[in-house]
Design a protein around this motif. Structure first.
Motif, PDB file in Angstrom:
ATOM      1  N   ARG A 167       4.238  -7.679   0.315  1.00  0.00           N
ATOM      2  CA  ARG A 167       4.383  -8.148  -1.073  1.00  0.00           C
ATOM      3  C   ARG A 167       4.143  -9.652  -1.188  1.00  0.00           C
ATOM      4  N   ILE A 168       4.284 -10.365  -0.066  1.00  0.00           N
ATOM      5  CA  ILE A 168       4.004 -11.804  -0.053  1.00  0.00           C
ATOM      6  C   ILE A 168       2.542 -12.075   0.270  1.00  0.00           C
ATOM      7  N   VAL A 169       2.009 -11.347   1.251  1.00  0.00           N
ATOM      8  CA  VAL A 169       0.688 -11.646   1.793  1.00  0.00           C
ATOM      9  C   VAL A 169      -0.443 -11.077   0.936  1.00  0.00           C
ATOM     10  N   LEU A 170      -0.309  -9.851   0.476  1.00  0.00           N
ATOM     11  CA  LEU A 170      -1.407  -9.194  -0.235  1.00  0.00           C
ATOM     12  C   LEU A 170      -1.919  -9.987  -1.441  1.00  0.00           C
ATOM     13  N   PRO A 171      -1.033 -10.546  -2.289  1.00  0.00           N
ATOM     14  CA  PRO A 171      -1.567 -11.333  -3.413  1.00  0.00           C
ATOM     15  C   PRO A 171      -2.394 -12.537  -2.968  1.00  0.00           C
ATOM     16  N   LYS A 172      -2.075 -13.103  -1.791  1.00  0.00           N
ATOM     17  CA  LYS A 172      -2.831 -14.250  -1.289  1.00  0.00           C
ATOM     18  C   LYS A 172      -4.199 -13.821  -0.766  1.00  0.00           C
ATOM     19  N   ILE A 173      -4.267 -12.636  -0.136  1.00  0.00           N
ATOM     20  CA  ILE A 173      -5.515 -12.167   0.438  1.00  0.00           C
ATOM     21  C   ILE A 173      -6.469 -11.660  -0.642  1.00  0.00           C
ATOM     22  N   ARG A 174      -5.948 -11.002  -1.651  1.00  0.00           N
ATOM     23  CA  ARG A 174      -6.828 -10.441  -2.689  1.00  0.00           C
ATOM     24  C   ARG A 174      -7.446 -11.535  -3.571  1.00  0.00           C
ATOM     25  N   GLY A 175      -6.838 -12.718  -3.587  1.00  0.00           N
ATOM     26  CA  GLY A 175      -7.377 -13.806  -4.393  1.00  0.00           C
ATOM     27  C   GLY A 175      -7.358 -13.460  -5.867  1.00  0.00           C
ATOM     28  N   ASP A 176      -8.521 -13.619  -6.520  1.00  0.00           N
ATOM     29  CA  ASP A 176      -8.576 -13.339  -7.950  1.00  0.00           C
ATOM     30  C   ASP A 176      -8.958 -11.884  -8.254  1.00  0.00           C
ATOM     31  N   ALA A 177      -8.966 -11.032  -7.253  1.00  0.00           N
ATOM     32  CA  ALA A 177      -9.221  -9.598  -7.469  1.00  0.00           C
ATOM     33  C   ALA A 177      -7.922  -8.931  -7.943  1.00  0.00           C
ATOM     34  N   VAL A 178      -7.489  -9.338  -9.115  1.00  0.00           N
ATOM     35  CA  VAL A 178      -6.167  -8.944  -9.601  1.00  0.00           C
ATOM     36  C   VAL A 178      -6.083  -7.467  -9.941  1.00  0.00           C
ATOM     37  N   TRP A 179      -7.237  -6.775  -9.985  1.00  0.00           N
ATOM     38  CA  TRP A 179      -7.188  -5.330 -10.251  1.00  0.00           C
ATOM     39  C   TRP A 179      -6.657  -4.537  -9.049  1.00  0.00           C
ATOM     40  N   LEU A 180      -6.575  -5.196  -7.891  1.00  0.00           N
ATOM     41  CA  LEU A 180      -5.987  -4.548  -6.707  1.00  0.00           C
ATOM     42  C   LEU A 180      -4.468  -4.616  -6.818  1.00  0.00           C
ATOM     43  N   ARG A 181      -3.830  -3.455  -7.042  1.00  0.00           N
ATOM     44  CA  ARG A 181      -2.389  -3.410  -7.250  1.00  0.00           C
ATOM     45  C   ARG A 181      -1.663  -3.396  -5.904  1.00  0.00           C
ATOM     46  N   VAL A 182      -0.749  -4.318  -5.731  1.00  0.00           N
ATOM     47  CA  VAL A 182      -0.027  -4.472  -4.466  1.00  0.00           C
ATOM     48  C   VAL A 182       0.742  -3.202  -4.118  1.00  0.00           C
ATOM     49  N   GLU A 183       1.431  -2.605  -5.077  1.00  0.00           N
ATOM     50  CA  GLU A 183       2.249  -1.435  -4.778  1.00  0.00           C
ATOM     51  C   GLU A 183       1.392  -0.241  -4.376  1.00  0.00           C
ATOM     52  N   THR A 184       0.208  -0.108  -4.975  1.00  0.00           N
ATOM     53  CA  THR A 184      -0.690   0.987  -4.597  1.00  0.00           C
ATOM     54  C   THR A 184      -1.226   0.782  -3.189  1.00  0.00           C
ATOM     55  N   ILE A 185      -1.609  -0.461  -2.878  1.00  0.00           N
ATOM     56  CA  ILE A 185      -2.082  -0.763  -1.519  1.00  0.00           C
ATOM     57  C   ILE A 185      -0.967  -0.550  -0.504  1.00  0.00           C
ATOM     58  N   LEU A 186       0.239  -0.924  -0.871  1.00  0.00           N
ATOM     59  CA  LEU A 186       1.381  -0.758   0.025  1.00  0.00           C
ATOM     60  C   LEU A 186       1.593   0.709   0.372  1.00  0.00           C
ATOM     61  N   GLN A 187       1.398   1.592  -0.588  1.00  0.00           N
ATOM     62  CA  GLN A 187       1.540   3.024  -0.308  1.00  0.00           C
ATOM     63  C   GLN A 187       0.525   3.482   0.734  1.00  0.00           C
ATOM     64  N   SER A 188      -0.718   2.954   0.629  1.00  0.00           N
ATOM     65  CA  SER A 188      -1.732   3.304   1.616  1.00  0.00           C
ATOM     66  C   SER A 188      -1.375   2.772   2.992  1.00  0.00           C
ATOM     67  N   ILE A 189      -0.852   1.536   3.051  1.00  0.00           N
ATOM     68  CA  ILE A 189      -0.483   0.937   4.337  1.00  0.00           C
ATOM     69  C   ILE A 189       0.645   1.715   5.011  1.00  0.00           C
ATOM     70  N   LEU A 190       1.593   2.181   4.212  1.00  0.00           N
ATOM     71  CA  LEU A 190       2.742   2.902   4.758  1.00  0.00           C
ATOM     72  C   LEU A 190       2.439   4.368   5.036  1.00  0.00           C
ATOM     73  N   ASP A 191       1.265   4.849   4.633  1.00  0.00           N
ATOM     74  CA  ASP A 191       0.864   6.230   4.897  1.00  0.00           C
ATOM     75  C   ASP A 191       0.594   6.393   6.386  1.00  0.00           C
ATOM     76  N   THR A 192       1.382   7.194   7.074  1.00  0.00           N
ATOM     77  CA  THR A 192       1.279   7.337   8.527  1.00  0.00           C
ATOM     78  C   THR A 192       0.016   8.067   8.960  1.00  0.00           C
ATOM     79  N   THR A 193      -0.711   8.674   8.024  1.00  0.00           N
ATOM     80  CA  THR A 193      -1.983   9.305   8.398  1.00  0.00           C
ATOM     81  C   THR A 193      -3.099   8.272   8.530  1.00  0.00           C
ATOM     82  N   MET A 194      -2.864   7.051   8.073  1.00  0.00           N
ATOM     83  CA  MET A 194      -3.845   5.984   8.166  1.00  0.00           C
ATOM     84  C   MET A 194      -3.527   5.081   9.362  1.00  0.00           C
ATOM     85  N   ALA A 195      -4.535   4.795  10.169  1.00  0.00           N
ATOM     86  CA  ALA A 195      -4.329   3.932  11.336  1.00  0.00           C
ATOM     87  C   ALA A 195      -4.004   2.515  10.886  1.00  0.00           C
TER      88      ALA A 195
END
Length: 333
Positions: free
Chosen positions: A70-98
């Motif tokens: 929640r701290i890092v993702l907004p810094k990495i996405r820059g001005d690509a504000v359409w990338l939702r942090v909570e949606t990305i977080l769900q993908s990161i926490l998905d254990t089927t994804m390496a």
């Protein structure tokens, strides 16, 4: 397609923009070639052709935890504000994804291929650009030599803090400059003598392949004053071809120092490149290393020299003897 785009842009005196996620190492993709070309420019091994490379990457030690994301993702996405942090977080926490896929996709980190010994995350976290090797520092040396195609490298490891420094790296230039190139042996010999003159060298392990005569001369000049001897016929020569077991055990000790973050380095780009080129090679004694293929242009000689300098330090701490410094003065009774 990339070559066609580049050709058309050149004809029109135009520019082109390439946008991508972090590439997967080992695929030989256009993105990987661009990154390698950019790093060659930074090292001074290629001409600056005027392209800009911009990459916002998360710190190598960033944990894949909700709090950190929640701290890092907004810094990495820059001005690509359409990338939702909570949606990305769900993908990161998905254990089927390496985890490696999440780091490439969302943190823009270059993740090592499966056969690589280290990725940027393991190596870059050891970097301290404030490190300096000062005259008189107590060091151990490691040397790996080539003749034409292979690189030649001299590495020092400071005994007090296990900080690694490249004292010299000689490798075949890219392109026409590399035709007929040979290692400048006189320069290498001078670098070794300079190291003994400037620093307090306690141990020196050198792979003997292709450099037997020089190593014999170095041993005759400096061998008696070293605090620990190589496991060969003289104080300096270490034949990495003669004992797979010894070399493998030395390599595993270096790996442990890297993973335990005991080793440090000053961020030297050439040492970084050679280290990240090193591929895992298993044998009956454990894990060794090598190039990705026998004919691969991706060199690992600086990493081999680092291993020998590190092993010299390990032996110095385990069984090093006190060496009385020569003052040059004589006493007569």
């Amino acid at each position: 397609m990339y070559e066609t785009i580049d050709g058309n842009a050149t004809k029109k005196d135009a520019r082109y923009l390439a946008i991508t996620n972090a590439y997967l190492p080992g695929e030989d993709s256009v993105a990987e070639k661009m990154r390698e070309a950019f790093e060659k420019i930074l090292e001074g091994r290629a001409s600056d052709i005027g392209f800009m490379y911009d990459s916002i990457e998360a710190h190598p030690a960033t944990p894949l935890t909700p709090e950190a994301m929640r701290i890092v993702l907004p810094k990495i996405r820059g001005d690509a504000v359409w990338l939702r942090v909570e949606t990305i977080l769900q993908s990161i926490l998905d254990t089927t994804m390496a985890p490696s896929r999440s780091r490439r996709m969302w943190l823009n980190q270059i993740v090592a291929s499966e056969d690589a010994l280290y990725g940027p995350a393991e190596w870059d976290v050891l970097r301290d650009e404030a490190l300096r090797l000062d005259p008189g520092d107590e060091i151990t040396l490691g040397f790996d030599g080539g003749k034409t195609d292979d690189a030649t490298c001299l590495v020092a490891v400071r005994t007090s803090d296990m900080a690694a420094f490249v004292l010299g790296l000689w490798e075949k230039p890219d392109g026409p400059k590399g035709d007929g190139w040979q290692v400048p042996r006189a320069q290498v010999d001078s670098a070794v003598h300079d190291a003994f003159r400037v620093f307090d060298v306690k141990a020196f392990y050198a792979d003997v392949a292709l450099w037997e005569s020089y190593i014999s001369e170095w041993d005759a000049t400096y061998g008696e004053g070293l605090a620990v001897k190589a496991p060969g016929k003289d104080a300096i020569g270490w034949d990495m071809r003669s004992s797979l077991k010894l070399s493998t055990m030395a390599h595993e000790r270096l790996m442990r120092s890297v993973f335990d973050r005991k080793l440090r380095h000053d961020g030297d780009r050439k040492l970084r490149r050679h280290t990240l080129n090193a591929m895992r090679r298993s044998n009956n004694y454990g894990i060794s290393f090598g190039k990705e293929s026998r004919e691969s242009p991706k060199k690992v000689d600086a990493y081999a020299a680092l291993m020998l300098a590190h092993e010299a330090l390990v032996d110095l701490r385990a069984r090093g003897k006190k060496v009385r410094k020569r003052t040059g003065r004589g006493f007569f009774l």
